[in-house]
Design an enzyme around this catalytic site. Structure first.
Site, PDB file in Angstrom:
ATOM      1  N   GLY A 105     -35.977  15.152 -11.373  1.00  0.00           N
ATOM      2  CA  GLY A 105     -37.015  15.589 -10.453  1.00  0.00           C
ATOM      3  C   GLY A 105     -36.798  15.129  -9.021  1.00  0.00           C
ATOM      4  N   VAL A 106     -36.160  13.987  -8.858  1.00  0.00           N
ATOM      5  CA  VAL A 106     -35.900  13.495  -7.499  1.00  0.00           C
ATOM      6  C   VAL A 106     -34.943  14.440  -6.783  1.00  0.00           C
ATOM      7  CG1 VAL A 106     -34.756  11.638  -6.208  1.00  0.00           C
ATOM      8  CG2 VAL A 106     -36.439  11.071  -7.961  1.00  0.00           C
ATOM      9  N   GLY A 108     -34.342  17.505  -7.638  1.00  0.00           N
ATOM     10  CA  GLY A 108     -35.007  18.807  -7.546  1.00  0.00           C
ATOM     11  C   GLY A 108     -35.857  18.909  -6.295  1.00  0.00           C
ATOM     12  N   THR A 129     -31.394  18.107 -15.293  1.00  0.00           N
ATOM     13  CA  THR A 129     -30.627  17.256 -16.219  1.00  0.00           C
ATOM     14  C   THR A 129     -31.464  16.137 -16.839  1.00  0.00           C
ATOM     15  OG1 THR A 129     -29.897  15.696 -14.511  1.00  0.00           O
ATOM     16  CG2 THR A 129     -28.527  17.655 -14.847  1.00  0.00           C
ATOM     17  N   THR A 130     -32.785  16.130 -16.606  1.00  0.00           N
ATOM     18  CA  THR A 130     -33.656  15.180 -17.310  1.00  0.00           C
ATOM     19  C   THR A 130     -34.691  15.988 -18.097  1.00  0.00           C
ATOM     20  OG1 THR A 130     -35.305  14.971 -15.536  1.00  0.00           O
ATOM     21  CG2 THR A 130     -33.449  13.431 -15.464  1.00  0.00           C
ATOM     22  N   LEU A 141     -43.670  24.808  -7.715  1.00  0.00           N
ATOM     23  CA  LEU A 141     -43.139  25.342  -6.455  1.00  0.00           C
ATOM     24  C   LEU A 141     -43.207  24.287  -5.362  1.00  0.00           C
ATOM     25  CD1 LEU A 141     -44.820  28.876  -6.492  1.00  0.00           C
ATOM     26  CD2 LEU A 141     -42.838  28.052  -7.751  1.00  0.00           C
ATOM     27  N   LYS A 142     -43.823  23.146  -5.701  1.00  0.00           N
ATOM     28  CA  LYS A 142     -43.999  22.088  -4.707  1.00  0.00           C
ATOM     29  C   LYS A 142     -42.683  21.359  -4.480  1.00  0.00           C
ATOM     30  CE  LYS A 142     -47.625  20.401  -7.109  1.00  0.00           C
ATOM     31  NZ  LYS A 142     -48.672  19.456  -7.498  1.00  0.00           N
ATOM     32  N   GLU A 184     -44.945  13.362 -20.981  1.00  0.00           N
ATOM     33  CA  GLU A 184     -45.494  14.638 -20.488  1.00  0.00           C
ATOM     34  C   GLU A 184     -45.606  15.663 -21.626  1.00  0.00           C
ATOM     35  OE1 GLU A 184     -46.730  15.173 -17.499  1.00  0.00           O
ATOM     36  OE2 GLU A 184     -45.781  13.743 -16.135  1.00  0.00           O
ATOM     37  N   GLU A 244     -52.880  17.020 -14.890  1.00  0.00           N
ATOM     38  CA  GLU A 244     -53.050  15.648 -14.408  1.00  0.00           C
ATOM     39  C   GLU A 244     -53.615  14.725 -15.505  1.00  0.00           C
ATOM     40  OE1 GLU A 244     -52.803  14.085 -11.095  1.00  0.00           O
ATOM     41  OE2 GLU A 244     -51.285  15.646 -11.084  1.00  0.00           O
ATOM     42  N   HIS A 247     -52.898  10.967 -15.744  1.00  0.00           N
ATOM     43  CA  HIS A 247     -52.216  10.587 -14.511  1.00  0.00           C
ATOM     44  C   HIS A 247     -53.017   9.638 -13.613  1.00  0.00           C
ATOM     45  CE1 HIS A 247     -49.263  13.470 -15.737  1.00  0.00           C
ATOM     46  NE2 HIS A 247     -48.570  13.399 -14.621  1.00  0.00           N
TER      47      HIS A 247
HETATM   48  P1  NAD Z   1     -34.821  11.187 -11.445  1.00  0.00           P
HETATM   49  O1  NAD Z   1     -34.411  12.447 -10.794  1.00  0.00           O
HETATM   50  O2  NAD Z   1     -34.779   9.970 -10.591  1.00  0.00           O
HETATM   51  O3  NAD Z   1     -33.911  10.939 -12.732  1.00  0.00           O
HETATM   52  C1  NAD Z   1     -34.109   9.768 -13.499  1.00  0.00           C
HETATM   53  C2  NAD Z   1     -32.817   8.967 -13.679  1.00  0.00           C
HETATM   54  O4  NAD Z   1     -31.978   9.653 -14.609  1.00  0.00           O
HETATM   55  C3  NAD Z   1     -31.980   8.783 -12.428  1.00  0.00           C
HETATM   56  O5  NAD Z   1     -31.465   7.475 -12.459  1.00  0.00           O
HETATM   57  C4  NAD Z   1     -30.838   9.791 -12.615  1.00  0.00           C
HETATM   58  O6  NAD Z   1     -29.663   9.394 -11.945  1.00  0.00           O
HETATM   59  C5  NAD Z   1     -30.663   9.781 -14.084  1.00  0.00           C
HETATM   60  N1  NAD Z   1     -30.124  11.009 -14.676  1.00  0.00           N
HETATM   61  C6  NAD Z   1     -30.546  12.268 -14.433  1.00  0.00           C
HETATM   62  N2  NAD Z   1     -29.954  13.132 -15.278  1.00  0.00           N
HETATM   63  C7  NAD Z   1     -29.121  12.391 -16.065  1.00  0.00           C
HETATM   64  C8  NAD Z   1     -28.264  12.706 -17.143  1.00  0.00           C
HETATM   65  N3  NAD Z   1     -28.194  13.959 -17.626  1.00  0.00           N
HETATM   66  N4  NAD Z   1     -27.555  11.711 -17.707  1.00  0.00           N
HETATM   67  C9  NAD Z   1     -27.693  10.435 -17.259  1.00  0.00           C
HETATM   68  N5  NAD Z   1     -28.505  10.074 -16.262  1.00  0.00           N
HETATM   69  C10 NAD Z   1     -29.215  11.043 -15.676  1.00  0.00           C
HETATM   70  O7  NAD Z   1     -36.308  11.280 -12.038  1.00  0.00           O
HETATM   71  P2  NAD Z   1     -37.086  12.325 -12.962  1.00  0.00           P
HETATM   72  O8  NAD Z   1     -37.825  11.505 -13.908  1.00  0.00           O
HETATM   73  O9  NAD Z   1     -36.240  13.413 -13.482  1.00  0.00           O
HETATM   74  O10 NAD Z   1     -38.081  12.983 -11.925  1.00  0.00           O
HETATM   75  C11 NAD Z   1     -39.066  12.228 -11.272  1.00  0.00           C
HETATM   76  C12 NAD Z   1     -39.365  12.861  -9.947  1.00  0.00           C
HETATM   77  O11 NAD Z   1     -39.819  14.192 -10.146  1.00  0.00           O
HETATM   78  C13 NAD Z   1     -40.429  12.164  -9.141  1.00  0.00           C
HETATM   79  O12 NAD Z   1     -39.977  11.986  -7.826  1.00  0.00           O
HETATM   80  C14 NAD Z   1     -41.593  13.143  -9.163  1.00  0.00           C
HETATM   81  O13 NAD Z   1     -42.377  13.069  -7.977  1.00  0.00           O
HETATM   82  C15 NAD Z   1     -40.875  14.444  -9.263  1.00  0.00           C
HETATM   83  N6  NAD Z   1     -41.734  15.504  -9.807  1.00  0.00           N
HETATM   84  C16 NAD Z   1     -42.034  16.550  -9.023  1.00  0.00           C
HETATM   85  C17 NAD Z   1     -42.859  17.553  -9.479  1.00  0.00           C
HETATM   86  C18 NAD Z   1     -43.218  18.691  -8.582  1.00  0.00           C
HETATM   87  O14 NAD Z   1     -44.314  19.154  -8.633  1.00  0.00           O
HETATM   88  N7  NAD Z   1     -42.330  19.186  -7.789  1.00  0.00           N
HETATM   89  C19 NAD Z   1     -43.387  17.493 -10.762  1.00  0.00           C
HETATM   90  C20 NAD Z   1     -43.042  16.424 -11.582  1.00  0.00           C
HETATM   91  C21 NAD Z   1     -42.223  15.427 -11.075  1.00  0.00           C
HETATM   92 MG    MG Z   2     -46.473  14.056 -14.244  1.00  0.00          MG
END
Ligand code: NAD
Ligand code: MG
Length: 382
Positions: A105-106, A108, A129-130, A141-142, A184, A244, A247
């Protein structure tokens, strides 16, 4: 295996889900007829998949450049986006470029904002990839990054043209991140799609080692749940607020632990708190609370506020929840998503929110601490 196109009503972009689909990813990318591809990844994902995928796109599809950012939430900032934008422009790209967000998500959000800003908007493709990105963030879309004053404060709306999710990429994901995604999933099942509860209960694994078939099912069901509540509310300001669930306390735990507790793990415990609050307000029965605890524990998350989170900070933080302002609440009250039973959300007017006295919420948070004392821990042990 090939991608399956998942039909989602009122969602403008295609979502393809499969396992071991690199060739299909390349074929789908080729169909966009881009002048170049900007693959955005964090350092970890770049090492695992980014270099390879970029090289293959470059060889088989069109010129491709890998843009790497540092891992983690603190780097989800405007300065990261700016640095990547300059790197992209220095490659001589034009407005027919496609930004490919390869990561969690980061990434993304960073890539999403980058795509929205380059030439006032270029196409965005997500290759999540997560677990969390596959079933949650890519559907939004945010696209926002963090400010020094808070999370997701600087951003805009920008839709992807396509999402390509390959569960094979989850094999390298650390257990902590898989469990965070499952928080989630449990939320989707409890708040929106109770029909998935039976199979989910039997599929959750404390060791977080899921097979591809289960992952595909979980992702598919979660997409269906999310589509159901956001279909008429893409900006998540009405019916979508049900997402939410958990949350209010979840964010507070995540924040108070300074990142030691993953987002979905915080949400998992936050849902237990919400269920107990609902019970004490006379809306829910005890079995709803036990169901919450069982599911959370089955996913390998301890069903109590973890010691990593400073409880005083958690209680301070719940008062600053981002759902404030949706309801005209009395002083010392906060709006929360509460359930009566699985899939039955309580409403105030058209909004899926209930004003909750902060004193009650604080009391329940206090009693939901690890380990030992308090109703949360007792019932789990029983
Ligand atoms: P992230 O992107 O930081 O990934 C988590 C960790 O997993 C990182 O250390 C990354 O390097 C590692 N990683 C990712 N894919 C991997 C893989 N396939 N193999 C090994 N390691 C891998 O975090 P996340 O949990 O995916 O996303 C959280 C973020 O998403 C937050 O910033 C949150 O605000 C955002 N988010 C946004 C929305 C939105 O509305 N746009 C909704 C939900 C979450
Ligand atoms: Mg959430």
């Amino acid at each position: 295996m090939e991608f399956t196109l998942i039909a989602m009503e009122n969602v403008a972009f295609g979502y393809r889900l499969g396992t071991d689909c690199t060739e299909d990813i390349l074929a789908r990318l080729a169909s966009h007829d881009a002048s170049s591809y900007l693959v955005v990844a964090d350092t970890t994902v770049a090492g695992l998949y980014g270099h390879d995928l970029t090289a293959r796109i470059d060889k088989q599809v069109a010129p491709a450049h890998l843009l790497i950012h540092k891992v983690g939430e603190p780097h989800k900032s405007l300065s990261t986006v700016e640095a990547l934008a300059h790197q992209a422009l220095e490659q001589g790209i034009d407005r027919r470029a496609v930004v490919l967000a390869l990561g969690g998500g980061v990434t993304g959000n960073i890539a999403g904002l980058l795509a929205a800003l380059l030439f006032r908007g270029v196409r965005l493709v997500h290759v999540p990839t997560t677990v969390l990105a596959m079933l949650d963030s890519v559907l939004s879309l945010k696209q926002a990054v963090n400010a020094t004053t808070g999370k997701n404060m600087i951003g805009t709306f920008h839709a992807p043209v396509e999402v390509l999710a390959d569960t094979a990429m989850l094999r390298t994901l650390p257990a902590r991140e898989v469990r965070s995604g499952m928080g989630e999933v449990i939320k989707n099942a409890l708040a929106i799609r109770p029909s998935m509860l039976d199979r989910l209960g039997g599929s959750l694994r404390a060791d977080a080692a899921y097979d591809d078939e289960t992952l595909q099912w979980i992702i598919f069901e979660s997409l269906a749940a999310k589509a159901l509540v956001t279909a008429a509310d893409m900006h998540e300001r009405r019916s979508g607020l049900v997402l939410e669930y958990g949350h209010t306390t979840g964010h507070a735990i995540e924040h108070a632990s300074r990142g030691a507790v993953a987002h979905g793990a915080g949400v998992a415990v936050g849902m237990i708190v919400a269920a107990e609050v609902s019970r004490r307000l006379g809306h829910a029965q005890t079995d709803l609370v036990s169901l919450h605890r069982e599911l959370v524990a089955a996913a390998g998350v301890h069903p109590a506020v973890p010691a990593d989170a400073d409880i005083t900070l958690v209680k301070e933080r719940i008062a600053y929840d981002n759902k404030r302002g949706y309801l005209d609440t009395r002083p010392r009250h906060t709006p929360m998503v509460l359930l009566k039973a699985p899939g039955q959300v309580l409403h105030t007017g058209v909004l899926p929110l209930v004003p909750v006295p902060l004193a009650l919420l604080e009391e329940v948070v206090d009693e939901t601490t690890a380990p030992g004392a308090g109703p949360a821990a007792e019932t789990t042990a029983a």
